[in-house]
Design a protein around this motif. Structure first.
Motif, PDB file in Angstrom:
ATOM      1  N   GLY A 199     -25.346  -3.521   8.013  1.00  0.00           N
ATOM      2  CA  GLY A 199     -25.016  -4.181   6.748  1.00  0.00           C
ATOM      3  C   GLY A 199     -23.683  -3.783   6.162  1.00  0.00           C
ATOM      4  O   GLY A 199     -23.377  -4.108   5.007  1.00  0.00           O
ATOM      5  N   LYS A 200     -22.857  -3.097   6.920  1.00  0.00           N
ATOM      6  CA  LYS A 200     -21.547  -2.681   6.424  1.00  0.00           C
ATOM      7  C   LYS A 200     -20.512  -3.788   6.628  1.00  0.00           C
ATOM      8  O   LYS A 200     -20.660  -4.631   7.503  1.00  0.00           O
ATOM      9  N   LYS A 201     -19.497  -3.757   5.821  1.00  0.00           N
ATOM     10  CA  LYS A 201     -18.400  -4.729   5.923  1.00  0.00           C
ATOM     11  C   LYS A 201     -17.086  -3.986   6.089  1.00  0.00           C
ATOM     12  O   LYS A 201     -16.868  -2.948   5.471  1.00  0.00           O
ATOM     13  N   GLU A 202     -16.238  -4.548   6.913  1.00  0.00           N
ATOM     14  CA  GLU A 202     -14.908  -3.973   7.132  1.00  0.00           C
ATOM     15  C   GLU A 202     -13.874  -4.933   6.553  1.00  0.00           C
ATOM     16  O   GLU A 202     -13.812  -6.094   6.940  1.00  0.00           O
ATOM     17  N   ILE A 203     -13.077  -4.441   5.623  1.00  0.00           N
ATOM     18  CA  ILE A 203     -12.052  -5.264   4.970  1.00  0.00           C
ATOM     19  C   ILE A 203     -10.699  -4.930   5.582  1.00  0.00           C
ATOM     20  O   ILE A 203     -10.301  -3.767   5.633  1.00  0.00           O
ATOM     21  N   VAL A 204     -10.000  -5.956   6.054  1.00  0.00           N
ATOM     22  CA  VAL A 204      -8.683  -5.763   6.664  1.00  0.00           C
ATOM     23  C   VAL A 204      -7.614  -6.225   5.683  1.00  0.00           C
ATOM     24  O   VAL A 204      -7.604  -7.386   5.264  1.00  0.00           O
ATOM     25  N   LEU A 205      -6.726  -5.311   5.305  1.00  0.00           N
ATOM     26  CA  LEU A 205      -5.622  -5.620   4.400  1.00  0.00           C
ATOM     27  C   LEU A 205      -4.310  -5.585   5.162  1.00  0.00           C
ATOM     28  O   LEU A 205      -4.112  -4.731   6.032  1.00  0.00           O
ATOM     29  N   GLU A 206      -3.408  -6.498   4.822  1.00  0.00           N
ATOM     30  CA  GLU A 206      -2.081  -6.520   5.437  1.00  0.00           C
ATOM     31  C   GLU A 206      -1.050  -6.158   4.373  1.00  0.00           C
ATOM     32  O   GLU A 206      -1.003  -6.763   3.308  1.00  0.00           O
ATOM     33  N   VAL A 207      -0.227  -5.159   4.689  1.00  0.00           N
ATOM     34  CA  VAL A 207       0.765  -4.667   3.737  1.00  0.00           C
ATOM     35  C   VAL A 207       2.161  -4.889   4.323  1.00  0.00           C
ATOM     36  O   VAL A 207       2.356  -4.757   5.538  1.00  0.00           O
ATOM     37  N   SER A 208       3.112  -5.252   3.481  1.00  0.00           N
ATOM     38  CA  SER A 208       4.481  -5.481   3.937  1.00  0.00           C
ATOM     39  C   SER A 208       5.099  -4.183   4.454  1.00  0.00           C
ATOM     40  O   SER A 208       4.581  -3.090   4.217  1.00  0.00           O
ATOM     41  N   ASP A 209       6.228  -4.302   5.163  1.00  0.00           N
ATOM     42  CA  ASP A 209       6.874  -3.142   5.791  1.00  0.00           C
ATOM     43  C   ASP A 209       7.124  -1.996   4.818  1.00  0.00           C
ATOM     44  O   ASP A 209       6.934  -0.831   5.143  1.00  0.00           O
ATOM     45  N   ASN A 210       7.582  -2.325   3.602  1.00  0.00           N
ATOM     46  CA  ASN A 210       7.906  -1.263   2.636  1.00  0.00           C
ATOM     47  C   ASN A 210       6.837  -1.099   1.563  1.00  0.00           C
ATOM     48  O   ASN A 210       7.028  -0.403   0.589  1.00  0.00           O
ATOM     49  N   GLY A 211       5.697  -1.768   1.740  1.00  0.00           N
ATOM     50  CA  GLY A 211       4.650  -1.727   0.722  1.00  0.00           C
ATOM     51  C   GLY A 211       3.987  -0.377   0.567  1.00  0.00           C
ATOM     52  O   GLY A 211       3.384  -0.091  -0.470  1.00  0.00           O
ATOM     53  N   LEU A 212       4.083   0.476   1.586  1.00  0.00           N
ATOM     54  CA  LEU A 212       3.459   1.797   1.522  1.00  0.00           C
ATOM     55  C   LEU A 212       4.487   2.926   1.602  1.00  0.00           C
ATOM     56  O   LEU A 212       4.131   4.062   1.931  1.00  0.00           O
ATOM     57  N   ASP A 213       5.740   2.596   1.315  1.00  0.00           N
ATOM     58  CA  ASP A 213       6.782   3.628   1.338  1.00  0.00           C
ATOM     59  C   ASP A 213       6.416   4.783   0.412  1.00  0.00           C
ATOM     60  O   ASP A 213       6.127   4.590  -0.779  1.00  0.00           O
ATOM     61  N   GLY A 214       6.408   6.001   0.965  1.00  0.00           N
ATOM     62  CA  GLY A 214       6.098   7.176   0.174  1.00  0.00           C
ATOM     63  C   GLY A 214       4.622   7.360  -0.133  1.00  0.00           C
ATOM     64  O   GLY A 214       4.245   8.268  -0.891  1.00  0.00           O
ATOM     65  N   LYS A 215       3.769   6.507   0.431  1.00  0.00           N
ATOM     66  CA  LYS A 215       2.341   6.561   0.106  1.00  0.00           C
ATOM     67  C   LYS A 215       1.456   6.839   1.320  1.00  0.00           C
ATOM     68  O   LYS A 215       0.246   7.014   1.186  1.00  0.00           O
ATOM     69  N   LEU A 216       2.055   6.866   2.516  1.00  0.00           N
ATOM     70  CA  LEU A 216       1.259   7.013   3.733  1.00  0.00           C
ATOM     71  C   LEU A 216       0.536   8.359   3.802  1.00  0.00           C
ATOM     72  O   LEU A 216      -0.601   8.444   4.276  1.00  0.00           O
ATOM     73  N   ASP A 217       1.180   9.415   3.340  1.00  0.00           N
ATOM     74  CA  ASP A 217       0.543  10.733   3.364  1.00  0.00           C
ATOM     75  C   ASP A 217      -0.720  10.738   2.505  1.00  0.00           C
ATOM     76  O   ASP A 217      -1.770  11.249   2.919  1.00  0.00           O
ATOM     77  N   SER A 218      -0.609  10.159   1.303  1.00  0.00           N
ATOM     78  CA  SER A 218      -1.775  10.099   0.415  1.00  0.00           C
ATOM     79  C   SER A 218      -2.863   9.222   1.016  1.00  0.00           C
ATOM     80  O   SER A 218      -4.060   9.531   0.922  1.00  0.00           O
ATOM     81  N   LEU A 219      -2.440   8.110   1.654  1.00  0.00           N
ATOM     82  CA  LEU A 219      -3.421   7.210   2.269  1.00  0.00           C
ATOM     83  C   LEU A 219      -4.144   7.902   3.417  1.00  0.00           C
ATOM     84  O   LEU A 219      -5.367   7.767   3.567  1.00  0.00           O
ATOM     85  N   SER A 220      -3.411   8.665   4.204  1.00  0.00           N
ATOM     86  CA  SER A 220      -4.035   9.345   5.347  1.00  0.00           C
ATOM     87  C   SER A 220      -5.069  10.371   4.886  1.00  0.00           C
ATOM     88  O   SER A 220      -6.060  10.628   5.580  1.00  0.00           O
ATOM     89  N   GLU A 221      -4.849  10.969   3.701  1.00  0.00           N
ATOM     90  CA  GLU A 221      -5.811  11.935   3.169  1.00  0.00           C
ATOM     91  C   GLU A 221      -7.129  11.285   2.781  1.00  0.00           C
ATOM     92  O   GLU A 221      -8.160  11.958   2.649  1.00  0.00           O
TER      93      GLU A 221
END
Length: 315
Positions: free
Chosen positions: A19-41
């Protein structure tokens, strides 16, 4: 505690076992600039997620015979939007005749959430008896970091109800907001011209003098290249030739144009709309289309100048 926010496009919702759902989001090339470290955590961590569409879908009633909207709007010089009554309806009302029955159909239109909310927070949006809430205040508080849950609690209603009402209000005012946005854009274009006139007074600053010299040079160039107003594309460059030149990779790069229009134009010609393209890279379609218009004019001027330089060289 890591925290990030970003704009994205919802691409898929996949059903998973249990019953789980997987949501796929698409982000632009610079949409996560400076945020990847926080996202990986946050990987494999529980997170609190809230999403709001950046597009407002609303219905417009269309005359089935003419394919034109039944309601049209005008904006006065203060930014107040009002409905324009068709001449036929005015005459019928004056004569006391029943209104003509017109076959109609509903057409779905799209608007940017940013444009609708700008209209609401400007104080120019109307109020409705069946939606008796201060939506200007609600939208402003939301942008200031407030939550629907907290505001709903203060109003004594559920968070689902306040979201439903805000959505309904945005849809109702959307046609007015689009007309207001046209007026706002026209006003913004006119203001820099008046500001420039003030800068060229009796005691202009050196920068203003530089602008005047550049304007004179451009005026001289317009006489030799056949160019006229800066707001118009040179008549010698047609739309197809302009686009082919841009796609060829020969168009110059302009420092004040922040978009890679040769690649974006390929996507546009492949069937995407400017709104879809803007959303995919986390930008406002209004900003993108304004930059596109400016970019086309600059490229057209470059093409015209290059053609004339070639002709003069040949002579």
């Amino acid at each position: 505690m890591p925290y990030i926010d970003f704009k994205s496009v919802v691409k898929k919702v996949n059903l998973k076992p249990g019953g789980k759902k997987e949501i796929v989001l698409e982000v632009s090339d610079n949409g996560l600039d400076g945020k990847l470290d926080s996202l990986s955590e946050m990987i494999d961590c529980k997170v609190d997620v809230s999403m709001e569409s950046l597009i407002v879908n609303y219905n417009v009633t269309i005359n089935a015979k003419t394919n034109e909207p039944l309601k049209t709007y005008k904006v006065d010089d203060k930014g107040v939007v009002s409905e324009v009554k068709p001449q036929g309806e005015q005459i019928e009302a004056e004569l006391g005749l029943p209104p003509e029955k017109v076959p109609t159909k509903e057409q779905t239109e799209q608007a940017e959430l940013e444009v609708i909310d700008d209209f609401i927070t400007s104080g120019m949006s109307p109020s409705y008896e069946d939606l008796p809430y201060d939506f200007q205040s609600i939208i402003k508080r939301k942008y200031d970091g407030g939550t629907y849950m907290k505001m709903a609690s203060e109003l004594g209603i559920s968070s689902g109800k306040i979201v439903e009402m805000v959505d309904e209000y945005r849809k109702r005012v959307a046609p007015l907001a689009m007309k207001w946005n046209e007026w706002r854009q026209g006003k913004d274009k006119a203001e820099p011209q008046s500001g420039k006139a003030e800068a060229t007074g009796d005691n202009p600053e050196p920068e203003a003098k530089q602008e005047n010299d550049n304007d004179s040079e451009q005026a001289d160039n317009s006489k030799t290249t056949g160019g006229s107003d800066a707001s118009e594309e040179p008549a010698s460059v047609d739309k197809e030739a302009l686009e082919q030149f841009i796609l060829s990779g020969q168009a110059p790069v302009f420092a004040d144009i922040p978009f890679d229009f040769p690649s974006l134009l390929k996507r546009k010609l492949a069937g995407e709309t400017w709104m879809q393209i803007a959303n995919s890279i986390g930008e406002s379609s209004t900003k993108m289309q304004s930059a596109w218009s400016k970019y086309k004019k600059l490229v057209a001027e470059h093409m015209t100048k290059s053609n004339n330089d070639g002709e003069q060289g040949a002579a």
